[in-house]
Write a protein that holds these residues in place. Sequence first.
Motif, short mmCIF file in Angstrom:
data_model
loop_
_atom_site.label_atom_id
_atom_site.label_comp_id
_atom_site.label_asym_id
_atom_site.label_seq_id
_atom_site.Cartn_x
_atom_site.Cartn_y
_atom_site.Cartn_z
N ASP A 243 0.81 -1.22 0.00
CA ASP A 243 0.00 0.00 0.00
C ASP A 243 0.85 1.26 0.00
OD1 ASP A 243 1.06 -0.18 2.50
OD2 ASP A 243 -0.83 0.03 3.59
N GLY A 244 2.17 1.11 -0.16
CA GLY A 244 3.06 2.26 -0.18
C GLY A 244 3.56 2.71 1.18
N SER A 245 3.15 2.02 2.24
CA SER A 245 3.55 2.41 3.59
C SER A 245 4.99 1.99 3.89
CB SER A 245 2.62 1.78 4.63
OG SER A 245 2.70 0.36 4.57
N VAL A 246 5.65 2.77 4.74
CA VAL A 246 7.00 2.47 5.22
C VAL A 246 7.01 2.64 6.73
CG1 VAL A 246 9.43 3.13 5.16
CG2 VAL A 246 8.07 3.25 3.07
N GLN A 247 7.48 1.62 7.45
CA GLN A 247 7.57 1.72 8.91
C GLN A 247 8.84 2.46 9.31
OE1 GLN A 247 7.22 -2.13 10.73
NE2 GLN A 247 5.10 -2.40 10.12
N LEU A 248 8.70 3.44 10.20
CA LEU A 248 9.86 4.14 10.73
C LEU A 248 10.63 3.22 11.67
CD1 LEU A 248 8.43 7.67 11.65
CD2 LEU A 248 9.77 7.04 9.63
N PRO A 249 11.94 3.41 11.79
CA PRO A 249 12.71 2.64 12.77
C PRO A 249 12.17 2.87 14.18
CG PRO A 249 14.17 3.74 11.23
CD PRO A 249 12.80 4.28 10.96
N GLU A 250 12.28 1.83 15.03
CA GLU A 250 11.75 1.90 16.39
C GLU A 250 12.27 3.11 17.15
OE1 GLU A 250 9.65 0.10 18.10
OE2 GLU A 250 9.28 -1.67 16.87
N GLU A 251 13.55 3.44 16.95
CA GLU A 251 14.16 4.51 17.74
C GLU A 251 13.59 5.89 17.39
OE1 GLU A 251 17.10 3.36 14.40
OE2 GLU A 251 15.76 2.35 15.84
N LEU A 252 12.87 6.02 16.25
CA LEU A 252 12.30 7.31 15.87
C LEU A 252 10.86 7.49 16.33
CD1 LEU A 252 13.58 7.82 12.20
CD2 LEU A 252 14.50 8.79 14.31
N LEU A 253 10.22 6.39 16.76
CA LEU A 253 8.79 6.46 17.05
C LEU A 253 8.47 7.34 18.24
CD1 LEU A 253 7.65 2.78 16.38
CD2 LEU A 253 7.36 4.80 14.94
N ALA A 254 9.39 7.45 19.20
CA ALA A 254 9.12 8.28 20.37
C ALA A 254 8.99 9.75 19.99
CB ALA A 254 10.24 8.10 21.41
N SER A 255 9.82 10.19 19.06
CA SER A 255 9.78 11.61 18.65
C SER A 255 8.91 11.83 17.41
CB SER A 255 11.21 12.11 18.39
OG SER A 255 11.87 11.30 17.44
N TRP A 256 8.59 10.76 16.68
CA TRP A 256 7.70 10.85 15.53
C TRP A 256 6.54 9.86 15.74
CZ3 TRP A 256 9.32 12.77 10.28
CH2 TRP A 256 10.47 13.58 10.35
#
Length: 284
Positions: A243-256
């Motif tokens: 569907d075109g989605s990209v998961q952010l790295p775990e370490e970025l999820l707190a700030s994003w």
Amino acid sequence: MRAGERRGAEVRTVGVVHVYRVAGTDVAALRGVDLSVGPGERVALLGPSGSGKSTLLSVVAGLRRPSAGSVLVDGRDIARFSESELYDYRSHSLGLMMQGDLSNLLPYASPRENLAFVGGPVRSRGRHELTDGALGAAGLADERRPVALLSRADQQATALAVAMAGSPRLLLVDEPTSQLDDDARERLLDTLVQTTTAAGTTLLMVTHDEQVAHRMQRMVRMRDGRVGAEGQRHEQYAVIGADGSVQLPEELLASWPAGSAVSVKEASTDEITIRRRLPAEEAP
């Protein structure tokens, strides 16, 4: 692998979805998984609890049928197999080491008696060498005690020998080292890598342990029922979903966090930029 020996199985999942019901509610454990594993390749599935990695393993084993999508083993879709075809697949092509020390074993039997029960009275020389090698590496070749009385490390070594007794073309392993100390973990991994390499067996292993995953040729990270990233030890790539989605790295999820508004722009044919919208930029 020597000429004339069987090669490992090729595994490919295409858009695999698995939905189950809990208290009258549908829960999606897998949300469109696309994965390719080459013949003889060793791949680790990583991810937090509930990410779908064990569910995916059971689907590839034919223990659960996907709600949608295809599970291709050497080009044959096992999701469409009859029960008799699944039995033949699990009996002749598949080795399983499921989670739990004794789940694959007869607890009242010795390691060699467990092998005799699985392999029958007559085994080929190649199979004999593989299973004896797995037991010998753990010092269990002459062990006569029931496996229920052995250490967890020895139980897992026996489970590996039993899983390899039929010279499977595909070995599926679920958390083999979760209850082992560091030394026992490395010994089991040494035997696992040596045994599957000698047989040319394809290996797909679920683990939560980064150190264990590093012993494989490739790591695939799952989150929320999807493949989020894959690569080798020092080089991980995010995977674009159907569907075109990209998961952010775990370490970025707190700030994003989820719900953040971002702009995505093409910087070049091989590069994009992602910029988060700041509160000051929000419309009044």
